[in-house]
Design an enzyme around this catalytic site. Structure first.
Site, PDB file in Angstrom:
ATOM      1  N   SER A  45       0.793  -1.318   0.008  1.00  0.00           N
ATOM      2  CA  SER A  45       0.173  -0.149   0.000  1.00  0.00           C
ATOM      3  C   SER A  45       0.841   1.283  -0.117  1.00  0.00           C
ATOM      4  O   SER A  45       0.308   2.360  -0.266  1.00  0.00           O
ATOM      5  CB  SER A  45      -0.938   0.009   1.316  1.00  0.00           C
ATOM      6  OG  SER A  45      -2.114  -0.992   1.006  1.00  0.00           O
ATOM      7  N   GLY A 219      -4.393  -2.259  -1.004  1.00  0.00           N
ATOM      8  CA  GLY A 219      -3.361  -1.906  -2.001  1.00  0.00           C
ATOM      9  C   GLY A 219      -3.270  -0.321  -2.122  1.00  0.00           C
ATOM     10  O   GLY A 219      -3.920   0.425  -1.141  1.00  0.00           O
ATOM     11  N   GLY A 221      -2.578   3.762  -3.676  1.00  0.00           N
ATOM     12  CA  GLY A 221      -3.165   4.610  -4.861  1.00  0.00           C
ATOM     13  C   GLY A 221      -4.580   5.050  -4.763  1.00  0.00           C
ATOM     14  O   GLY A 221      -5.152   4.796  -3.639  1.00  0.00           O
ATOM     15  N   CYS A 247      -9.268  -2.220   3.137  1.00  0.00           N
ATOM     16  CA  CYS A 247      -8.808  -0.918   2.833  1.00  0.00           C
ATOM     17  C   CYS A 247      -9.233  -0.444   1.355  1.00  0.00           C
ATOM     18  O   CYS A 247     -10.280  -0.059   1.011  1.00  0.00           O
ATOM     19  CB  CYS A 247      -7.094  -1.259   3.130  1.00  0.00           C
ATOM     20  SG  CYS A 247      -6.070   0.399   2.899  1.00  0.00           S
ATOM     21  N   LEU A 248      -7.922  -0.744   0.394  1.00  0.00           N
ATOM     22  CA  LEU A 248      -8.455  -0.296  -0.946  1.00  0.00           C
ATOM     23  C   LEU A 248      -9.451  -0.996  -1.498  1.00  0.00           C
ATOM     24  O   LEU A 248     -10.593  -0.621  -2.144  1.00  0.00           O
ATOM     25  CB  LEU A 248      -7.259  -0.548  -1.867  1.00  0.00           C
ATOM     26  CG  LEU A 248      -7.760  -0.293  -3.303  1.00  0.00           C
ATOM     27  CD1 LEU A 248      -7.790   1.025  -3.634  1.00  0.00           C
ATOM     28  CD2 LEU A 248      -6.258  -0.695  -4.066  1.00  0.00           C
ATOM     29  N   GLN A 251     -12.630   0.562  -0.207  1.00  0.00           N
ATOM     30  CA  GLN A 251     -12.933   1.945  -1.264  1.00  0.00           C
ATOM     31  C   GLN A 251     -13.517   1.666  -2.623  1.00  0.00           C
ATOM     32  O   GLN A 251     -14.543   2.186  -2.913  1.00  0.00           O
ATOM     33  CB  GLN A 251     -11.458   2.585  -1.074  1.00  0.00           C
ATOM     34  CG  GLN A 251     -11.430   3.093  -0.013  1.00  0.00           C
ATOM     35  CD  GLN A 251      -9.570   3.597   0.009  1.00  0.00           C
ATOM     36  OE1 GLN A 251      -9.140   3.724  -0.953  1.00  0.00           O
ATOM     37  NE2 GLN A 251      -8.962   4.093   1.280  1.00  0.00           N
ATOM     38  N   ASN A 289      -3.278   2.174   6.850  1.00  0.00           N
ATOM     39  CA  ASN A 289      -2.641   2.760   5.925  1.00  0.00           C
ATOM     40  C   ASN A 289      -3.148   3.290   4.611  1.00  0.00           C
ATOM     41  O   ASN A 289      -3.343   2.421   3.829  1.00  0.00           O
ATOM     42  CB  ASN A 289      -1.289   1.652   5.416  1.00  0.00           C
ATOM     43  CG  ASN A 289      -0.474   2.118   4.513  1.00  0.00           C
ATOM     44  OD1 ASN A 289      -0.466   3.396   4.405  1.00  0.00           O
ATOM     45  ND2 ASN A 289       0.462   1.321   3.949  1.00  0.00           N
ATOM     46  N   TYR A 292      -6.874   7.712   1.386  1.00  0.00           N
ATOM     47  CA  TYR A 292      -8.093   8.013   1.018  1.00  0.00           C
ATOM     48  C   TYR A 292      -9.375   7.510   1.837  1.00  0.00           C
ATOM     49  O   TYR A 292      -9.170   6.646   2.321  1.00  0.00           O
ATOM     50  CB  TYR A 292      -8.378   7.567  -0.744  1.00  0.00           C
ATOM     51  CG  TYR A 292      -7.579   8.159  -1.709  1.00  0.00           C
ATOM     52  CD1 TYR A 292      -8.058   9.414  -2.402  1.00  0.00           C
ATOM     53  CD2 TYR A 292      -6.235   7.885  -1.842  1.00  0.00           C
ATOM     54  CE1 TYR A 292      -7.343   9.915  -3.419  1.00  0.00           C
ATOM     55  CE2 TYR A 292      -5.500   8.591  -2.777  1.00  0.00           C
ATOM     56  CZ  TYR A 292      -5.833   9.763  -3.364  1.00  0.00           C
ATOM     57  OH  TYR A 292      -5.164  10.154  -4.518  1.00  0.00           O
ATOM     58  N   HIS A 332      -6.860  -2.769   8.847  1.00  0.00           N
ATOM     59  CA  HIS A 332      -6.264  -3.944   8.612  1.00  0.00           C
ATOM     60  C   HIS A 332      -6.392  -5.072   9.684  1.00  0.00           C
ATOM     61  O   HIS A 332      -5.615  -5.024  10.500  1.00  0.00           O
ATOM     62  CB  HIS A 332      -4.701  -3.756   8.307  1.00  0.00           C
ATOM     63  CG  HIS A 332      -4.368  -3.274   7.165  1.00  0.00           C
ATOM     64  ND1 HIS A 332      -4.051  -3.690   5.895  1.00  0.00           N
ATOM     65  CD2 HIS A 332      -4.452  -1.677   6.605  1.00  0.00           C
ATOM     66  CE1 HIS A 332      -3.980  -2.922   4.945  1.00  0.00           C
ATOM     67  NE2 HIS A 332      -4.208  -1.600   5.283  1.00  0.00           N
ATOM     68  N   GLU A 334      -5.850  -7.914   9.744  1.00  0.00           N
ATOM     69  CA  GLU A 334      -4.665  -8.964   9.463  1.00  0.00           C
ATOM     70  C   GLU A 334      -3.332  -8.315  10.176  1.00  0.00           C
ATOM     71  O   GLU A 334      -2.271  -9.072   9.885  1.00  0.00           O
ATOM     72  CB  GLU A 334      -4.446  -9.372   8.164  1.00  0.00           C
ATOM     73  CG  GLU A 334      -3.756  -8.462   7.103  1.00  0.00           C
ATOM     74  CD  GLU A 334      -4.253  -7.122   6.868  1.00  0.00           C
ATOM     75  OE1 GLU A 334      -3.622  -6.245   6.484  1.00  0.00           O
ATOM     76  OE2 GLU A 334      -5.422  -7.118   7.031  1.00  0.00           O
TER      77      GLU A 334
END
Length: 359
Positions: A45, A219, A221, A247-248, A251, A289, A292, A332, A334
């Site tokens: 990430s 992930g 970006g 996370c990503l 989103q 982490n 966005y 997260h 994990e």
């Protein structure tokens, strides 16, 4: 050897080079973890970013390679106040300095990381450069401002599918948008037969694979850049399969439902972020982490309800989708290294697929 950290707002910090002697331009963020720097370095990430560690002494337990969350580091550069040249740990394989040389990552130590963190906290994450050359600031400012983190998901994803875990358990398709190793490990520990698939995998391949559930990984970006992935997620939603996202992935699922995301001022990066389960009012400490976040006013109340919120700034940390077997979290569960308060969420995913097969 002298090294310099140049930020796009004109601040220059002089320190000492360590790791690879290499010039790099990237986005700079700060991480508030006291331990776990190996996991930070190898968290995909962080692709496109350099990390400023707020804890002053880094490298004191060396690098245990077993702690890597991916096959190699993804950070662009590493900024610390004081580097421990010698590590002391029976599990370590090499020093942090040697590890960064081996993986071609530049670092700078001996700088005021507290001051750098205050700048990023007040002005927002910004671009910068780590270099061993002394520049006239005017030479590089425009170049720094022009940098943008793009195309990082494809860079972090696996090239071919691979399997982790036991045959005979729940079959889980884990989309790799930059997945940390411990996600597959947590599922495997619960008896799942996990197939990690590239980010570009079409939904049809998953639907034809007779999976019991889908996990969308973390992930790097801007999630809104992943337009093709979002279109495939829409097809997965229509399949009514159990889906858990981190996370990503959290989103991207929101964007697939028509919600919107926005860039935060300085993001959440650390192993000490409190999140509140709005169903139970219980607070958990989480590892995070991300730069966005989902905009709360964009959430359609007929499609989803807020599950978790960040205690510090009230941002969205989890969603439950109505009339769909889908749950997502921004943090997260994990986390390794990190708090283990929320790894029960993998058990929640097992329940979404039908409960324990050993029951």
């Amino acid at each position: 050897m002298k090294a310099y950290l140049i930020l796009e707002d004109g601040h220059v910090f002089e320190g000492e080079s360590f790791g690879a002697v290499k010039e790099v331009i990237s986005e700079f963020v700060f991480n508030t973890s006291m331990t776990g720097y190996v996991e930070v370095l190898t968290d995909p990430s962080y692709a496109g970013q350099s990390v400023v560690m707020t804890y002053p002494l880094i490298g004191n337990y060396g690098v245990p390679l077993d702690d890597q969350e991916s096959a190699h580091p993804f950070v662009e550069g590493f900024v610390v106040n004081e580097l421990s040249r010698l590590g002391s740990n029976f599990r370590m394989n090499m020093s942090l300095n040697d590890y960064m040389i081996e993986n071609n990552i530049p670092g700078i130590q001996g700088v005021d990381t507290r001051a750098i963190t205050k700048i990023i906290r007040n002005k927002g994450c910004m671009n910068g450069m780590i270099t061993t050359k002394k520049y006239d600031i005017d030479e590089v400012i425009e170049k720094l401002k022009a940098y943008k983190v793009t195309g990082v998901v494809s860079r972090c994803s696996c090239d071919e599918p691979y399997r982790v875990g036991e045959v005979g358990g729940y079959k889980v398709a884990l989309y790799d948008f930059g997945a940390k190793r411990n996600i597959a490990r947590e599922l495997a520990n619960r008896g799942c037969d996990v197939t990690v698939v590239p980010a570009s995998t079409p939904a049809s391949a998953i639907l034809d694979g007779k999976y019991d559930g889908i996990l969308l990984s973390n992930g790097p970006g801007d999630p809104s850049e992943c337009t093709e992935i979002i279109e495939e997620i829409k097809k997965l939603i229509d399949s009514k399969m159990p889906i858990f996202a981190i996370c990503l992935g959290h989103q991207l699922m929101a964007l697939a439902h028509g919600f919107t995301t926005e860039k935060m001022v300085y993001g959440h990066h650390g192993a000490n972020h409190p999140v509140k389960d709005l169903h139970t009012n219980r607070v958990y400490i989480s590892t995070q982490n991300h730069n966005y976040v989902i905009k709360e006013d964009s959430i359609d109340a007929s499609k989803a309800k807020v599950w978790f919120k960040n205690v510090n700034d009230d941002t969205i940390e989890g969603l439950e989708y109505l009339n769909e077997n889908i749950k997502t979290v921004q943090f997260h569960p994990e986390a390794c290294a990190g708090p283990v308060d929320t790894n029960y969420l993998f058990d929640t995913f097992i329940e979404m697929m039908g409960g324990s097969k050993n029951a």
